[in-house]
Write a protein that holds these residues in place. Sequence first.
Motif, PDB file in Angstrom:
ATOM      1  N   VAL A  95      51.886  46.603  43.067  1.00 20.21           N
ATOM      2  CA  VAL A  95      51.077  46.257  43.919  1.00 20.21           C
ATOM      3  C   VAL A  95      50.100  45.600  44.954  1.00 20.21           C
ATOM      4  O   VAL A  95      50.249  46.958  45.043  1.00 20.21           O
ATOM      5  N   ALA A  96      49.277  45.255  44.632  1.00 22.68           N
ATOM      6  CA  ALA A  96      47.866  45.925  46.377  1.00 22.68           C
ATOM      7  C   ALA A  96      48.087  45.515  47.227  1.00 22.68           C
ATOM      8  O   ALA A  96      49.423  44.815  47.983  1.00 22.68           O
ATOM      9  N   LYS A  97      48.984  46.416  48.036  1.00 23.62           N
ATOM     10  CA  LYS A  97      49.101  46.742  49.296  1.00 23.62           C
ATOM     11  C   LYS A  97      47.513  46.543  50.096  1.00 23.62           C
ATOM     12  O   LYS A  97      46.671  46.943  50.780  1.00 23.62           O
ATOM     13  N   LYS A  98      47.926  45.916  51.382  1.00 18.80           N
ATOM     14  CA  LYS A  98      47.099  45.964  52.802  1.00 18.80           C
ATOM     15  C   LYS A  98      46.646  47.305  53.556  1.00 18.80           C
ATOM     16  O   LYS A  98      47.652  47.783  53.449  1.00 18.80           O
ATOM     17  N   LYS A  99      45.352  47.431  54.566  1.00 19.98           N
ATOM     18  CA  LYS A  99      45.076  48.342  55.060  1.00 19.98           C
ATOM     19  C   LYS A  99      45.539  49.696  54.536  1.00 19.98           C
ATOM     20  O   LYS A  99      46.676  50.292  55.109  1.00 19.98           O
ATOM     21  N   GLN A 100      45.571  49.888  53.112  1.00 20.36           N
ATOM     22  CA  GLN A 100      45.824  51.146  52.031  1.00 20.36           C
ATOM     23  C   GLN A 100      45.199  52.414  53.335  1.00 20.36           C
ATOM     24  O   GLN A 100      43.550  52.437  54.111  1.00 20.36           O
ATOM     25  N   GLU A 101      44.799  53.789  52.805  1.00 21.29           N
ATOM     26  CA  GLU A 101      44.234  54.694  53.330  1.00 21.29           C
ATOM     27  C   GLU A 101      42.607  54.544  53.151  1.00 21.29           C
ATOM     28  O   GLU A 101      41.927  54.667  53.965  1.00 21.29           O
ATOM     29  N   PRO A 115      30.221  49.188  50.362  1.00 28.45           N
ATOM     30  CA  PRO A 115      30.552  47.769  50.957  1.00 28.45           C
ATOM     31  C   PRO A 115      31.425  46.674  50.487  1.00 28.45           C
ATOM     32  O   PRO A 115      31.377  46.805  49.474  1.00 28.45           O
ATOM     33  N   TYR A 116      31.803  46.078  51.206  1.00 25.76           N
ATOM     34  CA  TYR A 116      33.074  44.581  51.209  1.00 25.76           C
ATOM     35  C   TYR A 116      32.569  43.706  49.846  1.00 25.76           C
ATOM     36  O   TYR A 116      31.348  43.613  50.077  1.00 25.76           O
ATOM     37  N   ALA A 117      33.782  43.286  49.189  1.00 25.01           N
ATOM     38  CA  ALA A 117      33.582  42.345  48.506  1.00 25.01           C
ATOM     39  C   ALA A 117      34.469  40.961  49.043  1.00 25.01           C
ATOM     40  O   ALA A 117      35.879  41.745  49.936  1.00 25.01           O
ATOM     41  N   ILE A 118      34.003  39.779  48.977  1.00 26.13           N
ATOM     42  CA  ILE A 118      35.327  38.544  49.409  1.00 26.13           C
ATOM     43  C   ILE A 118      35.616  38.712  47.912  1.00 26.13           C
ATOM     44  O   ILE A 118      35.227  37.491  47.182  1.00 26.13           O
ATOM     45  N   GLY A 119      37.002  38.177  47.888  1.00 25.03           N
ATOM     46  CA  GLY A 119      38.152  37.378  46.767  1.00 25.03           C
ATOM     47  C   GLY A 119      38.382  36.151  47.423  1.00 25.03           C
ATOM     48  O   GLY A 119      38.906  36.449  48.615  1.00 25.03           O
ATOM     49  N   MET A 120      37.963  34.750  46.556  1.00 24.48           N
ATOM     50  CA  MET A 120      39.052  33.610  47.162  1.00 24.48           C
ATOM     51  C   MET A 120      39.203  33.568  46.106  1.00 24.48           C
ATOM     52  O   MET A 120      39.160  32.808  44.882  1.00 24.48           O
ATOM     53  N   ASP A 121      40.727  32.706  46.759  1.00 16.64           N
ATOM     54  CA  ASP A 121      41.052  31.652  44.996  1.00 16.64           C
ATOM     55  C   ASP A 121      41.501  30.058  45.764  1.00 16.64           C
ATOM     56  O   ASP A 121      42.121  30.346  46.984  1.00 16.64           O
ATOM     57  N   LEU A 122      40.618  29.276  44.871  1.00 23.55           N
ATOM     58  CA  LEU A 122      40.958  27.837  45.261  1.00 23.55           C
ATOM     59  C   LEU A 122      42.179  27.514  44.382  1.00 23.55           C
ATOM     60  O   LEU A 122      42.148  26.173  44.135  1.00 23.55           O
ATOM     61  N   LEU A 171      43.446  31.479  49.263  1.00 29.42           N
ATOM     62  CA  LEU A 171      43.577  32.419  49.505  1.00 29.42           C
ATOM     63  C   LEU A 171      42.170  33.385  49.727  1.00 29.42           C
ATOM     64  O   LEU A 171      41.216  32.694  48.880  1.00 29.42           O
ATOM     65  N   ALA A 172      41.699  33.580  51.035  1.00 29.46           N
ATOM     66  CA  ALA A 172      40.461  34.833  50.874  1.00 29.46           C
ATOM     67  C   ALA A 172      40.588  36.014  50.656  1.00 29.46           C
ATOM     68  O   ALA A 172      41.908  35.909  52.312  1.00 29.46           O
ATOM     69  N   ALA A 173      40.409  37.508  50.301  1.00 26.68           N
ATOM     70  CA  ALA A 173      40.665  38.687  51.302  1.00 26.68           C
ATOM     71  C   ALA A 173      39.008  39.285  51.290  1.00 26.68           C
ATOM     72  O   ALA A 173      38.765  39.131  50.106  1.00 26.68           O
ATOM     73  N   GLU A 193      36.747  50.150  46.644  1.00 27.00           N
ATOM     74  CA  GLU A 193      38.159  50.870  45.855  1.00 27.00           C
ATOM     75  C   GLU A 193      39.251  50.100  45.752  1.00 27.00           C
ATOM     76  O   GLU A 193      40.121  50.301  45.016  1.00 27.00           O
ATOM     77  N   GLY A 194      38.749  48.816  45.783  1.00 29.72           N
ATOM     78  CA  GLY A 194      39.318  47.369  45.109  1.00 29.72           C
ATOM     79  C   GLY A 194      40.815  47.535  46.330  1.00 29.72           C
ATOM     80  O   GLY A 194      42.056  46.993  45.666  1.00 29.72           O
ATOM     81  N   ARG A 195      40.832  47.763  47.035  1.00 25.58           N
ATOM     82  CA  ARG A 195      42.023  47.723  48.482  1.00 25.58           C
ATOM     83  C   ARG A 195      41.590  46.650  49.515  1.00 25.58           C
ATOM     84  O   ARG A 195      41.229  46.398  49.604  1.00 25.58           O
ATOM     85  N   ILE A 196      43.048  45.314  49.691  1.00 27.62           N
ATOM     86  CA  ILE A 196      42.730  44.220  50.365  1.00 27.62           C
ATOM     87  C   ILE A 196      42.953  45.193  52.059  1.00 27.62           C
ATOM     88  O   ILE A 196      44.045  45.168  52.473  1.00 27.62           O
TER      89      ILE A 196
END
Lengths: 340, 340
Positions: B1-7, B12-19, B25-27, B32-35
């Motif tokens: 499962v995805a974890k926050k603050k990986q190594e 550049p970053y992308a924002i994912g959002m689920d309405l 939920l926004a992340a 690297e696909g890390r949250i």
Amino acid sequence: VAKKKQERASGPYAIGMDLGGTKILAAVISSEGRIVAEAKLKTKPDEGPEAVIGRMEQAARNAVQKAEIEWKDVLGMGVGAPGPVDPESGIVYHPPNLAGWNEVSLGPRLAKELGVPVFLENDVNLGTLGEHALGAGQGTRDMVGVFVGTGVGGGLILDGELRSGYRYAAAEVGHMIILADGPVCGCGKRGCLESVASRTAIDRDIQLGIAAGRESLITELTGGRLNRLTSGVLAKAWHQGDPLVTEILTKAQWYLGLLTASIVNLIDPEMVIFGGGLVEALSEELLAPIRVTARQYFIQQAGADQVRIVAARLGDYAGVLGGAVLARRRSGEKPIVAKE
Amino acid sequence: VAKKKQERASGPYAIGMDLGGTKILAAVISSEGRIVAEAKLKTKPDEGPEAVIGRMEQAARNAVQKAEIEWKDVLGMGVGAPGPVDPESGIVYHPPNLAGWNEVSLGPRLAKELGVPVFLENDVNLGTLGEHALGAGQGTRDMVGVFVGTGVGGGLILDGELRSGYRYAAAEVGHMIILADGPVCGCGKRGCLESVASRTAIDRDIQLGIAAGRESLITELTGGRLNRLTSGVLAKAWHQGDPLVTEILTKAQWYLGLLTASIVNLIDPEMVIFGGGLVEALSEELLAPIRVTARQYFIQQAGADQVRIVAARLGDYAGVLGGAVLARRRSGEKPIVAKE
């Protein structure tokens, strides 16, 4: 419908071939997609794979001879065979209606004998490809073919390309489950579309009805020989308002409508094409209620009219035309078997 | 499962959002696909689209702030919304659980306010994309997602790409017809998968059973308040051998197996992924019988084991991760709305 000896018919040519349970059809097809010449031979599957392969070669040679072209002008041959087949290796596995065929290396064999690249596909896939490239599906991006016969087969075109699936087992629309725990299907499971809306299911229900004493014109129209129940006979009984046939075909139409909706709700294609003898015999009379039921069951109603549900156009020639399309496309890429 | 603050978490970053119907939920997700950081706000859909869009912007800003990054390092945002949506124009039509939304131009609005390209998709499609790129479906070419919740939604990956369909209506697996003329579905038709195997169907059958006097631990586990029937409660009752829950979940498993076979017989994918609360609560206990039934119903038995039927891995994060994947892929191509 494809016609022979069209005005423009230039090379290089492709051969399309359809290996059926009763007949082998081969055709020489021009670069414009015209049938230049065709040749037909009986399959006689009981004589075994070797004899059948020999007749396939002969059918190809006959077609080339009739077309009055040279073999050097043939870029390749596309062959449709009853599945399962492996389009990569050119192997035919164990088709139910070709007894004794057991992993026959059909593509390589034909390529070696005829000296042209040979591309093998599932016969219904190939018919769908023919309808897409040269028939009712021209210009569509995503299309599904549904062919109602003894069984119900299908084909899948996505992004304009034939999709065979991960195990070359895609588009088996006859075995989508539509009535869980319904009648036993030829495949041994229950409730597949084929168990409620194939010619086998229709014939079964008519025979059961007649055996139970229901009156029907079918007895008269077949001279009592129910094994002569063709699509033409069904159409005739339907046109004369036979109650048994009307009821059973109406039920089949309803199930075919639900099948169409299941396909559309999963894939959302631009077009669903229906082919097979019954569709050819009744055309729009068969299709109109299928279309109505299907659209009722589309989960997205917006644009429901844009999903076209139409009859196939190429009849018995869909397979050979699809074969030529396949040979033409693949020979530019990576042939199954290189020309020797 | 995805974890926050990986190594490793570089831009550049992308924002994912689920309405969702209850929460936004926004992340912020790294290359690297890390949250890197997430932010959650209530949807409060009854306050209308304007207020909800305002909270979506706020959630994005909160996530960027928590991530301690600059907006200039955000290449875009991928947003999942309840369907139907039009990914090209960024419009949300009339989602059943977002009352008052009527052709809301969500993508362009968010893009204008936040100053980044915004890419809109159906929420379940986006979850499937997340599972494909970063979850259980990594490395597969063709994959189908099935998410069992109040309804049953799906997503379709073919050739590694999300397929939305001709009318952006693909992968509505909950409305494939599995039991013709069966129970009434939420969509108003009968016999859709959703009418026999969604949480709605399961809850309905449990409530009917209890109302008819059948004994069940559910009454005790919910304190008699059957509207508190969560997936966790169902799992608890199942583990304690409750006969009513066992019977009803077994039936749902059987139907989900038939659904899987219908999907596989049409598309022949490499993998079918199951997600949703019930799958998360019971995992392999729920999946094993689904797998057995499905494989029984595959029309092509050769290679049946190769079609993997597995649990989703990303849980509630599938959507935001899918959003980041979408933003990353599309920003290299053609954004719905150019950065202003």
